[in-house]
Design an enzyme around this catalytic site. Structure first.
Site, PDB file in Angstrom:
ATOM      1  N   HIS A 183       6.315   4.725   5.737  1.00 41.65           N
ATOM      2  CA  HIS A 183       6.280   3.193   5.819  1.00 41.65           C
ATOM      3  C   HIS A 183       6.656   2.425   4.637  1.00 41.65           C
ATOM      4  O   HIS A 183       5.729   1.425   4.524  1.00 41.65           O
ATOM      5  CB  HIS A 183       5.037   2.793   6.475  1.00 41.65           C
ATOM      6  CG  HIS A 183       4.711   3.368   7.823  1.00 41.65           C
ATOM      7  ND1 HIS A 183       5.495   3.770   8.727  1.00 41.65           N
ATOM      8  CD2 HIS A 183       3.630   3.679   8.562  1.00 41.65           C
ATOM      9  CE1 HIS A 183       4.999   4.139   9.732  1.00 41.65           C
ATOM     10  NE2 HIS A 183       3.850   4.103   9.671  1.00 41.65           N
TER      11      HIS A 183
ATOM     12  N   HIS B 142       4.160  -2.258  13.863  1.00 45.50           N
ATOM     13  CA  HIS B 142       2.973  -1.126  14.026  1.00 45.50           C
ATOM     14  C   HIS B 142       1.934  -1.637  14.730  1.00 45.50           C
ATOM     15  O   HIS B 142       0.891  -1.381  14.565  1.00 45.50           O
ATOM     16  CB  HIS B 142       2.839  -0.708  12.706  1.00 45.50           C
ATOM     17  CG  HIS B 142       2.135   0.636  12.653  1.00 45.50           C
ATOM     18  ND1 HIS B 142       1.008   1.037  13.151  1.00 45.50           N
ATOM     19  CD2 HIS B 142       2.682   1.938  12.146  1.00 45.50           C
ATOM     20  CE1 HIS B 142       1.006   2.263  13.057  1.00 45.50           C
ATOM     21  NE2 HIS B 142       1.793   2.638  12.342  1.00 45.50           N
TER      22      HIS B 142
ATOM     23  N   GLU C 128       6.362   2.553  18.277  1.00 45.66           N
ATOM     24  CA  GLU C 128       7.134   2.109  17.138  1.00 45.66           C
ATOM     25  C   GLU C 128       8.609   2.351  17.304  1.00 45.66           C
ATOM     26  O   GLU C 128       9.098   3.599  17.139  1.00 45.66           O
ATOM     27  CB  GLU C 128       6.657   2.906  15.976  1.00 45.66           C
ATOM     28  CG  GLU C 128       5.216   2.501  15.696  1.00 45.66           C
ATOM     29  CD  GLU C 128       4.724   3.612  14.842  1.00 45.66           C
ATOM     30  OE1 GLU C 128       5.207   3.650  13.422  1.00 45.66           O
ATOM     31  OE2 GLU C 128       3.767   4.527  15.309  1.00 45.66           O
TER      32      GLU C 128
HETATM   33  C1  BGC Z   1       2.692   7.607  11.836  1.00 46.72           C
HETATM   34  C2  BGC Z   1       1.340   8.216  11.823  1.00 46.72           C
HETATM   35  C3  BGC Z   1       0.615   7.598  10.871  1.00 46.72           C
HETATM   36  C4  BGC Z   1       0.399   6.059  10.921  1.00 46.72           C
HETATM   37  C5  BGC Z   1      -0.326   5.501   9.891  1.00 46.72           C
HETATM   38  C6  BGC Z   1       2.513   6.158  12.493  1.00 46.72           C
HETATM   39  O1  BGC Z   1       3.737   5.415  12.410  1.00 46.72           O
HETATM   40  O2  BGC Z   1       3.663   8.109  12.764  1.00 46.72           O
HETATM   41  O3  BGC Z   1       1.457   9.455  11.319  1.00 46.72           O
HETATM   42  O4  BGC Z   1      -0.717   8.238  10.912  1.00 46.72           O
HETATM   43  O5  BGC Z   1       1.730   5.588  11.263  1.00 46.72           O
HETATM   44  O6  BGC Z   1      -0.733   4.131  10.609  1.00 46.72           O
END
Ligand code: BGC
Length: 357
Positions: free
Chosen positions: A111, A182, A321
């Protein structure tokens, strides 16, 4: 219709340097309301009518900016960039240079690195009561990514109970980009417990299997005969607890990219939906993106206490997402995430809400 007052959201003002965080509320003429903050260009609350006409807040989040700053889970409702999802070892090559994003998820970058877009205070312009635009300029080299990137996110709430999210970006050097939102959804209302009773449908014939550190193996695997088959509506609980190597690698649940078989240029452009019987609320997704990370909140720890005072525990929410594929900069067989210098980047995702009675 019952009136939801957003009573809990209060302290969203905080000054940091020359920027101030704030709360912005969009409304439409059907009683739907969306609360956002420019801290991370994020969704704080998404309030929609249920089957009895009561208003329900269907995303997880907090009542104050300090709760966001201290949260155990930093991504609640946020705009994720510059690169949503994982880049193997945080390393990628572009135009003959190696670039490095600090690993923040085991050996990988997740991210956008430690100080991704979710940590930035964005500028904003409220265009009218149902539309806000957030802007951010990411300096060349920020978190290791090349190019000065100007990025904007538009949130438009329509009178059809759709929240339309449009991303635009431009860089002065060749770079990579993968943006998403998210939001953690619980269609029975945030803080009401598990989402495994939700019924999900995904327009995906295939998914991306992952290795032990959640990097795609490179294979595009058919969902047929696997727990990953959501081509027909299916309760999340149907297969989530099955003995399956891929579910195990996802943290004993879904945390995988589904390869979408259509996009919003399609006649029936809905790529994903989720439905909760208790509230009657149905969420449908439309997107221009080729993939969707379906994540069942397997890593929510229970430490965060949300808007109505409830702990957010494992599988108390799910994320849809929309995005390009994880690790695409290192996996040339995947759709490219390259953004050439001075070219316009654009992407759109729509959350559409309905009630089934
Ligand atoms: C990921 C997860 C991660 C999470 C964190 C998601 O987009 O795929 O693996 O734990 O984000 O908030």
């Amino acid at each position: 219709m019952a009136k939801y007052q957003l009573p809990l959201l209060k302290d969203f003002k905080k000054k940091e340097g020359d920027k101030t965080t704030a709360l912005i509320i969009l409304k439409n003429n059907r009683g739907m309301q969306v609360a956002l903050t420019n801290y991370g260009a994020r969704i704080v609350s998404l309030i929609v009518p249920d089957k009895d006409g009561n208003l329900v807040d269907v995303v997880l989040g907090f009542n104050t900016i300090s709760d966001y700053l201290q949260a155990d889970e930093p991504y609640h409702g946020a705009t994720i960039g510059r690169y949503a999802n994982r880049i193997s070892r945080g390393a990628f090559a572009l135009d003959g240079h190696e670039y490095h994003v600090a690993p923040n998820n085991g050996p990988n970058a997740l991210h956008g690195g430690n100080q991704g877009f979710h940590t930035k205070i964005w500028d904003r312009r409220l265009n009218n009561p149902n539309q806000v635009t957030f802007y951010y300029t990411s300096p060349d080299g920020e978190e290791g990514f090349p190019g000065q990137l100007t990025v904007s996110v538009d949130y438009i709430l329509t009178d059809n109970n759709e929240l339309q999210i449009s991303y635009r970006a431009k860089s002065d050097k060749d770079t990579i980009i993968n943006l998403t939102n998210h939001a953690y959804f619980n269609l029975n209302g945030e803080g009401t417990g598990t989402i495994v009773d939700h019924v999900v449908e995904l327009a995906a014939d295939a998914f991306l299997p992952i290795d032990a550190v959640q990097i795609p193996l490179g294979e595009v695997r058919s969902v047929i005969g696997t727990p990953f088959d959501f081509r027909e509506p299916k309760r999340i609980s149907a297969d989530i607890a099955k003995e399956d190597e891929q579910l195990k690698r996802g943290g004993y649940g879904y945390d995988h990219t589904f390869v979408l078989t259509k996009n919003n240029a399609d006649k029936n452009p809905v790529v994903a939906s989720a439905y909760a019987e208790k509230s009657g609320i149905k969420l449908q997704l439309l997107t221009t993106e080729p993939g969707i990370q379906f994540y069942t909140g397997n890593a929510l720890t229970g430490k965060d206490i949300g808007k109505t005072g409830n702990h957010y525990s494992r599988q108390d929410a799910f994320c849809f997402e929309t995005q390009h594929f994880p690790d695409a900069p290192n996996q040339p067989q995947f759709p490219s995430t390259l953004l050439k210098a001075e070219q316009a980047f654009q992407s759109q995702t729509i959350y559409r809400f309905n009630v089934l009675k």
